[in-house]
Design an enzyme around this catalytic site. Structure first.
Site, mmCIF file in Angstrom:
data_model
loop_
_atom_site.group_PDB
_atom_site.id
_atom_site.type_symbol
_atom_site.label_atom_id
_atom_site.label_comp_id
_atom_site.label_asym_id
_atom_site.label_seq_id
_atom_site.Cartn_x
_atom_site.Cartn_y
_atom_site.Cartn_z
ATOM 1 N N GLY A 178 25.563 -18.102 -55.551
ATOM 2 C CA GLY A 178 26.317 -19.340 -55.449
ATOM 3 C C GLY A 178 27.281 -19.555 -56.597
ATOM 4 O O GLY A 178 28.367 -20.129 -56.407
ATOM 5 N N THR A 179 26.917 -19.073 -57.782
ATOM 6 C CA THR A 179 27.818 -19.228 -58.927
ATOM 7 C C THR A 179 29.077 -18.395 -58.723
ATOM 8 O O THR A 179 30.199 -18.858 -58.949
ATOM 9 C CB THR A 179 27.120 -18.816 -60.232
ATOM 10 O OG1 THR A 179 25.908 -19.558 -60.379
ATOM 11 C CG2 THR A 179 28.017 -19.079 -61.430
ATOM 12 N N THR A 202 19.336 -9.144 -60.363
ATOM 13 C CA THR A 202 19.744 -8.835 -61.747
ATOM 14 C C THR A 202 18.730 -7.946 -62.458
ATOM 15 O O THR A 202 18.970 -7.559 -63.609
ATOM 16 C CB THR A 202 19.928 -10.133 -62.552
ATOM 17 O OG1 THR A 202 18.700 -10.863 -62.550
ATOM 18 C CG2 THR A 202 21.035 -10.994 -61.967
ATOM 19 N N ASP A 243 11.838 -19.070 -61.170
ATOM 20 C CA ASP A 243 12.891 -18.103 -61.491
ATOM 21 C C ASP A 243 12.282 -16.886 -62.178
ATOM 22 O O ASP A 243 11.464 -17.034 -63.093
ATOM 23 C CB ASP A 243 13.921 -18.771 -62.408
ATOM 24 C CG ASP A 243 15.281 -18.096 -62.345
ATOM 25 O OD1 ASP A 243 15.306 -16.866 -62.240
ATOM 26 O OD2 ASP A 243 16.294 -18.808 -62.409
ATOM 27 N N LYS A 267 16.669 -11.809 -77.454
ATOM 28 C CA LYS A 267 16.078 -10.793 -78.329
ATOM 29 C C LYS A 267 17.165 -10.006 -79.053
ATOM 30 O O LYS A 267 16.996 -9.614 -80.211
ATOM 31 C CB LYS A 267 15.210 -9.838 -77.499
ATOM 32 C CG LYS A 267 14.630 -8.678 -78.308
ATOM 33 C CD LYS A 267 13.719 -7.807 -77.463
ATOM 34 C CE LYS A 267 13.173 -6.644 -78.301
ATOM 35 N NZ LYS A 267 12.191 -5.829 -77.554
ATOM 36 N N HIS A 322 0.337 -52.910 -89.355
ATOM 37 C CA HIS A 322 -0.725 -51.906 -89.293
ATOM 38 C C HIS A 322 -1.275 -51.739 -87.873
ATOM 39 O O HIS A 322 -2.481 -51.825 -87.645
ATOM 40 C CB HIS A 322 -1.845 -52.243 -90.280
ATOM 41 C CG HIS A 322 -1.408 -52.132 -91.714
ATOM 42 N ND1 HIS A 322 -0.930 -50.964 -92.257
ATOM 43 C CD2 HIS A 322 -1.358 -53.054 -92.699
ATOM 44 C CE1 HIS A 322 -0.615 -51.167 -93.526
ATOM 45 N NE2 HIS A 322 -0.852 -52.429 -93.825
ATOM 46 N N GLU A 339 10.214 -54.375 -92.262
ATOM 47 C CA GLU A 339 10.442 -52.942 -92.374
ATOM 48 C C GLU A 339 11.398 -52.441 -91.292
ATOM 49 O O GLU A 339 12.311 -51.664 -91.557
ATOM 50 C CB GLU A 339 9.113 -52.190 -92.265
ATOM 51 C CG GLU A 339 8.184 -52.381 -93.446
ATOM 52 C CD GLU A 339 8.530 -51.463 -94.610
ATOM 53 O OE1 GLU A 339 9.497 -50.702 -94.502
ATOM 54 O OE2 GLU A 339 7.817 -51.533 -95.621
ATOM 55 N N ASN A 390 -12.670 -54.334 -81.769
ATOM 56 C CA ASN A 390 -12.920 -55.372 -80.764
ATOM 57 C C ASN A 390 -11.866 -56.470 -80.912
ATOM 58 O O ASN A 390 -11.648 -56.968 -82.014
ATOM 59 C CB ASN A 390 -14.306 -55.975 -80.958
ATOM 60 C CG ASN A 390 -15.405 -55.009 -80.603
ATOM 61 O OD1 ASN A 390 -15.430 -54.494 -79.504
ATOM 62 N ND2 ASN A 390 -16.328 -54.767 -81.526
ATOM 63 N N ARG A 417 -17.601 -58.040 -81.910
ATOM 64 C CA ARG A 417 -16.732 -59.032 -81.291
ATOM 65 C C ARG A 417 -16.921 -60.397 -81.953
ATOM 66 O O ARG A 417 -15.985 -61.203 -82.033
ATOM 67 C CB ARG A 417 -17.072 -59.106 -79.799
ATOM 68 C CG ARG A 417 -15.949 -59.602 -78.914
ATOM 69 C CD ARG A 417 -16.186 -59.151 -77.490
ATOM 70 N NE ARG A 417 -16.183 -57.698 -77.420
ATOM 71 C CZ ARG A 417 -15.074 -56.955 -77.390
ATOM 72 N NH1 ARG A 417 -13.901 -57.544 -77.408
ATOM 73 N NH2 ARG A 417 -15.135 -55.655 -77.337
ATOM 74 N N ASP A 463 -23.113 -65.114 -78.321
ATOM 75 C CA ASP A 463 -22.779 -65.635 -79.646
ATOM 76 C C ASP A 463 -21.275 -65.694 -79.910
ATOM 77 O O ASP A 463 -20.777 -66.686 -80.471
ATOM 78 C CB ASP A 463 -23.477 -64.823 -80.749
ATOM 79 C CG ASP A 463 -23.290 -63.309 -80.617
ATOM 80 O OD1 ASP A 463 -22.567 -62.872 -79.706
ATOM 81 O OD2 ASP A 463 -23.888 -62.576 -81.430
#
Length: 530
Positions: free
Chosen positions: A35-36, A66, A125, A137, A291, A343, A431, A451, A484
């Site tokens: 296609g290219t 190729t 590919d 390489k 933090h 900051e 918590n 908690r 609690d």
């Protein structure tokens, strides 16, 4: 050594006609495939088909075209070795000096949930990676080597150097070769991750294969964003890497730093926490993080109102914090936030006059980034010798999914406050206990071993900042194992509570809520954040 011959075979054809025309105008012979080659020929560019160059036709529906000695010999033969040159001449192999290849779109194909196995396989590919690796390489040395391009953004730089020197520099070839190996590595990793995620049973030809929840091979690749001054502490080294496969829109890594000092490790970590929290709101919102924990969150009619409310939550902790907005920052906001030490400032955009004003705060790191809705596909935590991997906590529970478990029903305003508190609790370290009212955090208790302690700390912080918790809504990121903590929350003034539920003592906790005469809502979903 001048570039005389180029081989072009691309899936991404953006800019390729113009690039090929530029090569031709410089006297460079062009080889191409499929296609290219057809596209270049239709554009009036002289092109030689690879099959004509090799004397071998494309076979097996283009799977082999190729993979031939005249191609790989032309790419791998070293120009600085007499033996290589002699062998190439003896076998009729001409040097290929420039390779332009990008690969079949495997990622795009398999991102479609309906992608069939056959379609996925055909988008793997083979020849492309083989040529790319061969050319990379043989990048050579200062005397010359093969130039390889995988990214259309590199076309201009290559042309510039060809014009300047007839060839490319070793430095550019090294950069391009490195880019190739990073890309082919990621490409192979994607394929391995896809294949190892499939169930063993062969899928029907016209259906997508069944996938396992987690692949047996996980591919993670990132590119260096910047080297940081140090890590969490000065004796630790650090760098910021960006996920090469992330959809950046909305994620922190898409930021553009407009001014200020270099970002630190802690700046980036805290900015991410602030940004992830603020972008979940639809109304103008502000999140102040210190933090890794939100110390103030609010929504308002404007960015200025949202900031002023968020700052009231804990003005002491806000000192030196990270401030994030989900809407543009105007001059009034810039002036207000500049009254305190910060900051980092994050927003999707800034008015010109706001940026001009912020220049006076030259050390403040000002970041602009798209709001977006992208999410990380998974989050990772490094542990000794391995990784913990999980999907991100992106759940968005709605009021329709909640269950009121007490005799008292929450009012409409209470439910709004509960929903707001619940959104924030998932971004507070466990918590987590969060008190809220009227779109504003009133007290935040984070990161405690119990908690109960988180509830006490939240109330202490509220008192220290002159905030009355009477009539607030409270959220707990996980269930109450005992009554609690609930007793402490109510004693501080909360008149409604939202929590996941699921404790073996739920009935005891519900009875306690009824005893206090408050409304309590179960969400059915926990939001631990460690």
């Amino acid at each position: 050594m001048a570039i005389k011959t180029a081989l072009i075979s691309v899936s991404d054809k953006s800019g390729i006609v113009e690039f090929a025309q530029s090569l031709h105008s410089r006297g460079i012979k062009i080889l191409s495939t499929g296609g290219t080659a057809k596209l270049l020929a239709q554009s009036g560019i002289p092109v030689t088909e690879v099959s004509e160059h090799t004397g071998s036709p494309e076979i097996l529906e283009g799977r082999v075209k190729t993979l031939h000695p005249k191609i790989h010999g032309g790419l791998l033969g070293r120009r600085d070795k007499d033996e290589h040159i002699a062998t190439m001449k003896a076998n009729g192999i001409d040097p290929i000096d420039l390779l332009v290849v990008n690969l079949y779109p495997f990622k795009d194909a398999t991102s479609d949930p309906n992608c069939t196995f056959e379609n996925a396989i055909e988008n793997i590919d083979i020849g492309g990676p083989a040529m790319l690796r061969a050319a990379a390489k043989n990048l050579g040395n200062q005397a010359g080597g093969v130039t390889v391009i995988i990214d259309p953004r590199d076309y201009d730089e290559v042309l510039k150097q060809i014009d300047e020197r007839g060839d490319t520099s070793y430095g550019l070839r090294l950069k391009l070769a490195s880019k190739v190996y990073a890309h082919t590595s990621a490409y192979d990793g994607m394929i391995a991750q896809y294949l190892t995620s499939l169930e063993d049973e062969e899928p029907a030809a016209d259906t997508a294969p069944q996938k396992m929840e987690w692949p047996s091979t996980l591919s993670i690749q990132a590119q260096i964003g910047q080297i940081l001054r140090y890590g969490e502490n000065p004796h630790q080294k650090a760098a910021f890497y960006k996920d090469t496969n992330a959809t950046l829109s909305g994620l922190l890594s898409a930021f553009n730093q407009l001014q200020g000092k270099e970002l630190s490790y802690n700046n980036i970590a805290d900015s991410d926490a602030a940004w992830e929290c603020v972008r979940q709101f639809d109304a103008p919102a502000c999140v102040i993080v210190k933090h890794a924990n939100p110390c103030g969150v609010a929504i308002g009619a404007s960015a200025l109102e949202a900031y002023q409310k968020a700052f009231k939550t804990d003005s002491t902790s806000a000192f030196g914090g990270i401030i994030a907005f989900n809407c543009p920052v105007d001059l009034s906001v810039a002036q207000e936030v500049s009254k305190q030490f910060m900051e980092v400032l994050l927003a999707p955009d800034y008015h010109p006059e706001a940026l001009e004003f912020l220049k006076a705060k030259k050390n403040v790191r000002v970041l602009r980034l798209p709001l977006g809705h992208a999410q990380n596909p998974f989050n990772v935590l490094r542990v000794g010798g391995g990784w913990l991997v999980q999907t991100p906590d992106t759940s968005k529970e709605s009021e329709s999914e909640f269950r009121v478990v007490t005799k008292k029903q929450p009012s409409e305003q209470q439910m709004k406050d509960l929903l707001f508190a619940w959104k924030i609790a998932k971004f507070v370290k466990s918590n987590a206990i969060v008190f809220c009212a009227d779109g504003m955090t009133m007290g935040v208790g984070a990161g405690q071993m119990s908690r109960l302690d988180s509830a006490r700390i939240a109330s202490i912080k509220a008192e220290a900042n002159g905030l009355d918790l009477k009539g607030t809504a409270a959220a707990s990121d996980a269930f109450f194992p005992f009554r609690d903590a609930l007793d402490v929350i109510v004693s501080q003034g909360a008149d409604c509570i939202i929590q996941p539920g699921g404790s073996i003592r739920d009935e005891e906790v519900i009875a306690a809520a009824d005893e206090h005469g408050i409304a309590m809502v179960f969400t059915g979903m926990r939001h631990f954040r460690h």
